[in-house]
Scaffold this motif. Structure first.
Motif, PDB file in Angstrom:
ATOM      1  N   ASN A   1       7.132  -1.605  -4.836  1.00 15.89           N
ATOM      2  CA  ASN A   1       7.277  -2.552  -3.726  1.00 15.89           C
ATOM      3  C   ASN A   1       7.243  -1.868  -2.354  1.00 15.89           C
ATOM      4  O   ASN A   1       6.923  -2.504  -1.351  1.00 15.89           O
ATOM      5  CB  ASN A   1       8.606  -3.313  -3.916  1.00 15.89           C
ATOM      6  N   ALA A   2       7.519  -0.562  -2.293  1.00 16.53           N
ATOM      7  CA  ALA A   2       7.581   0.127  -0.985  1.00 16.53           C
ATOM      8  C   ALA A   2       6.257  -0.045  -0.253  1.00 16.53           C
ATOM      9  O   ALA A   2       5.186   0.014  -0.867  1.00 16.53           O
ATOM     10  CB  ALA A   2       7.881   1.611  -1.173  1.00 16.53           C
ATOM     11  N   GLY A   3       6.332  -0.259   1.048  1.00 19.29           N
ATOM     12  CA  GLY A   3       5.090  -0.411   1.803  1.00 19.29           C
ATOM     13  C   GLY A   3       5.342  -0.344   3.291  1.00 19.29           C
ATOM     14  O   GLY A   3       6.485  -0.478   3.753  1.00 19.29           O
ATOM     15  N   VAL A   4       4.282  -0.092   4.030  1.00 20.14           N
ATOM     16  CA  VAL A   4       4.363  -0.127   5.503  1.00 20.14           C
ATOM     17  C   VAL A   4       3.227  -1.004   6.023  1.00 20.14           C
ATOM     18  O   VAL A   4       2.176  -1.118   5.384  1.00 20.14           O
ATOM     19  CB  VAL A   4       4.237   1.282   6.130  1.00 20.14           C
ATOM     20  N   LEU A   5       3.484  -1.611   7.168  1.00 19.26           N
ATOM     21  CA  LEU A   5       2.456  -2.428   7.808  1.00 19.26           C
ATOM     22  C   LEU A   5       1.995  -1.709   9.072  1.00 19.26           C
ATOM     23  O   LEU A   5       2.749  -1.630  10.043  1.00 19.26           O
ATOM     24  CB  LEU A   5       3.041  -3.802   8.172  1.00 19.26           C
ATOM     25  N   PRO A   6       0.779  -1.152   9.075  1.00 20.38           N
ATOM     26  CA  PRO A   6       0.311  -0.481  10.299  1.00 20.38           C
ATOM     27  C   PRO A   6       0.269  -1.488  11.451  1.00 20.38           C
ATOM     28  O   PRO A   6       0.121  -2.688  11.221  1.00 20.38           O
ATOM     29  CB  PRO A   6      -1.107  -0.037   9.938  1.00 20.38           C
ATOM     30  N   ARG A   7       0.380  -0.978  12.699  1.00 19.12           N
ATOM     31  CA  ARG A   7       0.311  -1.904  13.839  1.00 19.12           C
ATOM     32  C   ARG A   7      -1.046  -2.605  13.785  1.00 19.12           C
ATOM     33  O   ARG A   7      -2.046  -2.021  13.329  1.00 19.12           O
ATOM     34  CB  ARG A   7       0.525  -1.156  15.153  1.00 19.12           C
ATOM     35  N   PHE A   8      -1.064  -3.874  14.244  1.00 20.91           N
ATOM     36  CA  PHE A   8      -2.318  -4.631  14.256  1.00 20.91           C
ATOM     37  C   PHE A   8      -3.234  -4.024  15.313  1.00 20.91           C
ATOM     38  O   PHE A   8      -2.881  -3.960  16.495  1.00 20.91           O
ATOM     39  CB  PHE A   8      -2.064  -6.107  14.579  1.00 20.91           C
TER      40      PHE A   8
ATOM     41  N   ASN B   1      -9.303   2.259  16.688  1.00 19.66           N
ATOM     42  CA  ASN B   1      -8.166   2.704  17.504  1.00 19.66           C
ATOM     43  C   ASN B   1      -7.073   3.406  16.700  1.00 19.66           C
ATOM     44  O   ASN B   1      -6.100   3.884  17.272  1.00 19.66           O
ATOM     45  CB  ASN B   1      -7.546   1.513  18.247  1.00 19.66           C
ATOM     46  N   TYR B   2      -7.196   3.419  15.365  1.00 23.97           N
ATOM     47  CA  TYR B   2      -6.177   4.104  14.561  1.00 23.97           C
ATOM     48  C   TYR B   2      -6.385   5.615  14.625  1.00 23.97           C
ATOM     49  O   TYR B   2      -7.522   6.095  14.663  1.00 23.97           O
ATOM     50  CB  TYR B   2      -6.246   3.671  13.086  1.00 23.97           C
TER      51      TYR B   2
ATOM     52  N   SER C   1      -1.151   4.612   5.826  1.00 20.96           N
ATOM     53  CA  SER C   1      -1.293   3.328   5.160  1.00 20.96           C
ATOM     54  C   SER C   1      -1.804   3.486   3.734  1.00 20.96           C
ATOM     55  O   SER C   1      -1.214   2.965   2.790  1.00 20.96           O
ATOM     56  CB  SER C   1      -2.234   2.429   5.968  1.00 20.96           C
ATOM     57  N   ILE C   2      -2.878   4.236   3.575  1.00 18.47           N
ATOM     58  CA  ILE C   2      -3.458   4.350   2.219  1.00 18.47           C
ATOM     59  C   ILE C   2      -2.509   5.125   1.304  1.00 18.47           C
ATOM     60  O   ILE C   2      -2.369   4.815   0.121  1.00 18.47           O
ATOM     61  CB  ILE C   2      -4.887   4.964   2.268  1.00 18.47           C
ATOM     62  N   ASN C   3      -1.810   6.119   1.866  1.00 20.26           N
ATOM     63  CA  ASN C   3      -0.898   6.930   1.031  1.00 20.26           C
ATOM     64  C   ASN C   3       0.308   6.131   0.565  1.00 20.26           C
ATOM     65  O   ASN C   3       0.687   6.179  -0.599  1.00 20.26           O
ATOM     66  CB  ASN C   3      -0.409   8.167   1.805  1.00 20.26           C
ATOM     67  N   ILE C   4       0.935   5.408   1.504  1.00 23.41           N
ATOM     68  CA  ILE C   4       2.164   4.678   1.122  1.00 23.41           C
ATOM     69  C   ILE C   4       1.819   3.360   0.436  1.00 23.41           C
ATOM     70  O   ILE C   4       2.424   2.985  -0.559  1.00 23.41           O
ATOM     71  CB  ILE C   4       3.075   4.421   2.350  1.00 23.41           C
TER      72      ILE C   4
ATOM     73  N   GLY D   1      -8.925  -9.722  11.219  1.00 19.19           N
ATOM     74  CA  GLY D   1      -9.089  -8.726  12.284  1.00 19.19           C
ATOM     75  C   GLY D   1      -7.735  -8.078  12.565  1.00 19.19           C
ATOM     76  O   GLY D   1      -6.720  -8.762  12.616  1.00 19.19           O
ATOM     77  N   GLY D   2      -7.717  -6.776  12.717  1.00 20.13           N
ATOM     78  CA  GLY D   2      -6.469  -6.081  13.040  1.00 20.13           C
ATOM     79  C   GLY D   2      -5.725  -5.547  11.841  1.00 20.13           C
ATOM     80  O   GLY D   2      -4.702  -4.871  11.986  1.00 20.13           O
ATOM     81  N   THR D   3      -6.233  -5.858  10.633  1.00 26.19           N
ATOM     82  CA  THR D   3      -5.484  -5.458   9.425  1.00 26.19           C
ATOM     83  C   THR D   3      -6.321  -4.580   8.492  1.00 26.19           C
ATOM     84  O   THR D   3      -6.076  -4.560   7.289  1.00 26.19           O
ATOM     85  CB  THR D   3      -5.006  -6.699   8.628  1.00 26.19           C
ATOM     86  N   SER D   4      -7.308  -3.872   9.049  1.00 20.18           N
ATOM     87  CA  SER D   4      -8.262  -3.167   8.173  1.00 20.18           C
ATOM     88  C   SER D   4      -7.592  -2.258   7.156  1.00 20.18           C
ATOM     89  O   SER D   4      -7.844  -2.367   5.946  1.00 20.18           O
ATOM     90  CB  SER D   4      -9.245  -2.350   9.018  1.00 20.18           C
ATOM     91  N   MET D   5      -6.732  -1.343   7.617  1.00 18.26           N
ATOM     92  CA  MET D   5      -6.159  -0.364   6.679  1.00 18.26           C
ATOM     93  C   MET D   5      -5.179  -1.022   5.718  1.00 18.26           C
ATOM     94  O   MET D   5      -5.131  -0.679   4.538  1.00 18.26           O
ATOM     95  CB  MET D   5      -5.467   0.781   7.444  1.00 18.26           C
ATOM     96  N   TYR D   6      -4.394  -1.973   6.242  1.00 14.64           N
ATOM     97  CA  TYR D   6      -3.423  -2.649   5.374  1.00 14.64           C
ATOM     98  C   TYR D   6      -4.163  -3.459   4.294  1.00 14.64           C
ATOM     99  O   TYR D   6      -3.848  -3.366   3.110  1.00 14.64           O
ATOM    100  CB  TYR D   6      -2.537  -3.552   6.229  1.00 14.64           C
TER     101      TYR D   6
END
Ligand SMILES: NC(=O)c1ccc[n+]([C@@H]2O[C@H](COP(=O)([O-])OP(=O)(O)OC[C@H]3O[C@@H](n4cnc5c(N)ncnc54)[C@H](OP(=O)(O)O)[C@@H]3O)[C@@H](O)[C@H]2O)c1
Length: 283
Positions: A92-99, A104-105, A113-116, A153-158
């Motif tokens: 369940n652990a996860g992070v939400l990168p900034r939109f 710009n990342y 993002s991909i690791n966690i 839009g804004g959520t590519s990595m997530y």
């Protein structure tokens, strides 16, 4: 009526906060499970143990970063050395990168993002599966997101990381059909602290308005797990994103992204290229 998960030993990653914490509490109090929680913050874990009061003995915790393969191997070895037989793993652990736009990342944000959000589930499932299979009721439940069902839009990595979790889980479900329960959870917006790193507060009212309260989301997730459902989608927005994406893979995502853009909230200013309200006020 007894359910298959009653009295089992359940590993939950991200048990120090939000969905994972509430899921741990419900499994301990209502299903008499022993929960081994995994997260990084000792402070949050200690305060959770205090909150559990008389139930604290049913909760153990280990502090480690779930995105490291070696950490999972060490955790596995610790379980074996201590004769602990886990029955269920909930990733369940996860992070939400900034939109923001992908361009710009920083590399660190992409990797985090991909690791966690993804590698943690792949590593833990690979390493823990042989041990879980010694249980009479082996189970892995992976928490992805409605972002896996439709990218905005804004959520590519997530979206990419959670879509990878979805693919991993669906493949494992077929590989282990009849041998283990493999569940995929796709929550829509849920009221937790996951938005803490967004760097803007304007727009949180809108997000809160469409968000499912955490206890309702956990209700739905728990019900699904008790019924060994393969696919648990949570929230009106989560269900809508899944349906629209199936019916209109391109136009659906465009529609949802356009609605967000129309509100011109600071949270998505960089993604959609308009000026932040807070910047206008400062002028
Ligand atoms: N809330 C939503 O709107 C929403 C929507 C869709 C999907 N989800 C998914 O639901 C899951 C739970 O999220 P939440 O909303 O409950 O968020 P949350 O309240 O921020 O909880 C996230 C948990 O993950 C742990 N964590 C993060 N990075 C970690 C790492 N590298 N190693 C170990 N633990 C780590 C955190 O613990 P520490 O900080 O102590 O390490 C915390 O316990 C996530 O996978 C999230 O992507 C949430």
């Amino acid at each position: 009526m007894a359910k298959w998960i009653d009295n089992k030993t359940v590993i939950i990653t991200g048990a120090s906060s939000g969905i994972g914490k509430m899921l741990a509490e419900r499994l301990i109090k209502e299903r008499n499970c022993t929960v081994i929680g995994v997260a990084r913050s000792e402070k949050k874990m200690v305060s959770f143990v205090e909150e559990l009061g008389d139930y604290a003995s049913k909760f153990k915790y280990k502090l480690f970063d779930v995105s490291s393969y070696d950490n999972w191997q060490n955790f596995h070895d610790w379980l074996v050395e201590n004769n602990i037989q886990p029955d269920v793993l909930i990733n369940n652990a996860g992070v939400l990168p900034r939109f923001d736009r992908l361009v710009n990342y920083t590399k660190e944000e992409i990797d985090e993002s991909i690791n966690i959000d993804f590698y943690s589930a792949a590593y833990s499932s690979k390493i823990m599966l042989p041990l879980l299979m010694k249980s009479e009721t082996p189970a892995i439940v992976n928490v992805a997101s409605s972002a896996a069902l439709m990218a905005l839009g804004g959520t590519s990595m997530y979206s990419a990381s959670k879509a990878a979790v979805k693919g991993l889980t669906e493949a494992m479900r077929e590989e282990l059909r009849g041998e283990a329960y493999i569940g995929l959870v796709c929550p829509g917006f849920t009221k937790t602290d996951i938005f803490r790193n967004q760097g803007a507060t304007d727009g949180m009212n809108l997000i809160n308005m469409v968000s499912t309260p955490c206890h309702k989301a956990v209700n739905k997730i728990l019900k699904g797990i008790l019924r060994k459902k393969s696919y648990i989608v949570v929230g009106f927005d989560g269900n809508a994103m899944g349906r629209f994406n199936r019916l209109m893979p391109v136009q659906g995502s465009r529609l949802f992204s356009s609605v967000i853009k129309a509100f011109k909230i600071d949270l998505f200013a960089s993604t959609f290229g308009y000026e932040k309200k807070s910047a206008k006020k400062d002028k």
